[in-house]
Scaffold this motif. Structure first.
Motif, short mmCIF file in Angstrom:
data_model
loop_
_atom_site.label_atom_id
_atom_site.label_comp_id
_atom_site.label_asym_id
_atom_site.label_seq_id
_atom_site.Cartn_x
_atom_site.Cartn_y
_atom_site.Cartn_z
N ARG A 11 -6.93 8.21 2.70
CA ARG A 11 -5.78 9.10 2.92
C ARG A 11 -4.48 8.50 2.36
NH1 ARG A 11 -8.74 13.10 3.87
NH2 ARG A 11 -9.93 13.16 5.79
N ASP A 12 -4.46 7.19 2.12
CA ASP A 12 -3.23 6.53 1.69
C ASP A 12 -3.13 6.53 0.16
OD1 ASP A 12 -0.98 5.01 1.32
OD2 ASP A 12 -1.88 3.13 2.01
N ASP A 55 -1.72 0.00 -5.69
CA ASP A 55 -2.81 -0.93 -6.00
C ASP A 55 -3.30 -0.77 -7.44
OD1 ASP A 55 -4.36 -2.96 -4.39
OD2 ASP A 55 -6.00 -1.88 -5.39
N ASP A 74 -9.20 3.14 2.39
CA ASP A 74 -8.27 4.00 3.13
C ASP A 74 -7.91 5.21 2.26
OD1 ASP A 74 -6.35 5.10 4.70
OD2 ASP A 74 -5.03 3.34 4.75
N ASP A 84 -0.41 6.79 -1.70
CA ASP A 84 0.69 5.94 -2.22
C ASP A 84 0.21 4.50 -2.34
OD1 ASP A 84 2.37 8.10 -2.33
OD2 ASP A 84 3.32 7.71 -0.38
N GLY A 85 -0.51 4.06 -1.31
CA GLY A 85 -1.06 2.69 -1.35
C GLY A 85 -2.04 2.54 -2.51
N GLN A 119 -8.70 10.76 -4.71
CA GLN A 119 -8.26 9.51 -5.35
C GLN A 119 -8.30 9.58 -6.89
OE1 GLN A 119 -10.95 6.67 -3.36
NE2 GLN A 119 -9.20 5.94 -2.16
#
Ligand code: COA
Ligand code: MG
Length: 298
Positions: free
Chosen positions: A208-209, A216, A206, A211-212, A235
């Motif tokens: 675009r995420d 992680d 994912d 923050d996620g 990223q």
């Protein structure tokens, strides 16, 4: 050099290869495997080799190549095509046992000799959990006949493993990976630490995420992983930051080392009302060593 971010770049995409040039990733993995369609294989090999030849200075960013799996008839032509460009390392997918790394090592030795490259200069990262067999053969990495100093990192993956296991989904209702993928992750980490090679965290699809992704990365780092695979240029910066010890962490690590140095011969001591002993000292030294290596990269 510590490679924090490893960015996959489809080997047949001129646009993405160009974009990756200016990206913060510590290493690119130029892909000849799954992101390349079969009828583009030959062109991808030529483009990857030309790109490698064009970028001889790897001091800021290493250039690795993912070849096709060894049990396909694409892997040898992939290797033969890219070795003239002197890749820093090869990414080996769909490993069954550590004997596969040994096979790759022998093939690389032959090609290094043919191209006049220093023996053992081409490194290997494996994607260690993409076949069902791989989960049952991690111990083979420790066997003397399979060991090679080329192996410098391992990562794990849950997408191909899901297909290999006949799963229609690799996550449970809470969104977390199912047990078998966490088993793969854990075995990968343990094998890496047993061998003293770099355990690299799994990619996040994912893209675009961010923050996620950051959350992680921090979780991976706490668990013992160093660095992460990226699939999108945005990223890399997040990964680099997450795997660089913060100023607070460095300051605390320095205090831990100092308190032991100031009290020689003491095995356990209090700092800020908490007990410290040898594992804390070791961890503090790890943080400082990582920090210094990253500083040295500039
Ligand atoms: N490497 C280099 N550049 C990339 C890139 C990558 N992995 N992914 C995207 N880009 C570029 C795009 O070409 C685009 O550049 P442009 O502005 O010059 O057109 C820019 O970054 C923004 O891309 P974006 O529009 O956000 O994404 P996308 O929809 O074009 O691509 C993916 C999404 C997932 C297809 C793409 O990120 C990708 O190909 N990732 C790598 C996939 C891969 O290698 N898989 C194998 C390993 S699992
Ligand atoms: Mg393919």
């Amino acid at each position: 050099m510590i490679i924090r971010s490893w960015l996959f770049v489809p080997g047949d995409s001129e646009r993405k290869l160009e974009k990756a040039r200016g990206n913060e990733a510590d290493a690119l993995i130029l892909d000849l495997e799954d992101s390349v369609a079969d009828d583009r294989q030959e062109i991808a090999r030529k483009m990857v080799c030309a790109y490698l030849e064009d970028r001889g200075d790897r001091s800021r960013q290493q250039l690795w190549v993912r070849i096709n799996p060894l049990d396909t008839d694409l892997s040898m032509p992939d290797l033969e095509a890219v070795m003239p460009g002197v890749p820093d390392g090869i990414c080996l997918p769909k490993v069954y046992t550590a004997a596969d790394t040994k096979t790759l090592c022998d093939r690389l030795s032959k090609l290094e000799a043919e191209h006049g490259l220093a023996p053992m200069s081409t490194k290997i990262i494996t994607v260690a959990t993409e076949t069902a067999a791989s989960l049952l053969t991690f111990h083979t990495y420790l066997e003397a006949e399979n060991r090679t100093p080329r192996l410098t990192a391992m990562t794990w993956g849950a997408e191909d493993l899901a297909a290999a296991l006949g799963a229609s989904n690799n996550r449970g209702p809470d969104g977390d990976y199912d047990d078998v993928y966490i088993l793969g992750k854990s075995l990968c980490l343990a094998a890496c630490r047993a061998l003293d090679v770099q355990p690299v965290g799994v990619l996040i699809t994912d893209f675009r995420d961010l923050d996620g992704l950051e959350a992680d990365c921090l979780r991976d780092r706490q668990a013992g992983f160093i660095g992460k695979i990226a699939i999108h240029p945005a990223q890399s910066e997040v990964i680099n930051r997450a795997f660089t010890p913060s100023d607070d962490e460095v300051a605390f690590a320095r205090r831990v080392v100092a308190v032991f140095e100031d009290n020689p011969g003491v095995g356990t001591i209090g700092l800020d009302g908490k007990m410290l002993d040898m594992p804390h000292l070791k961890q503090a030294r790890n943080v400082l060593a990582t920090y210094e290596q990253i500083q040295a990269m500039g």
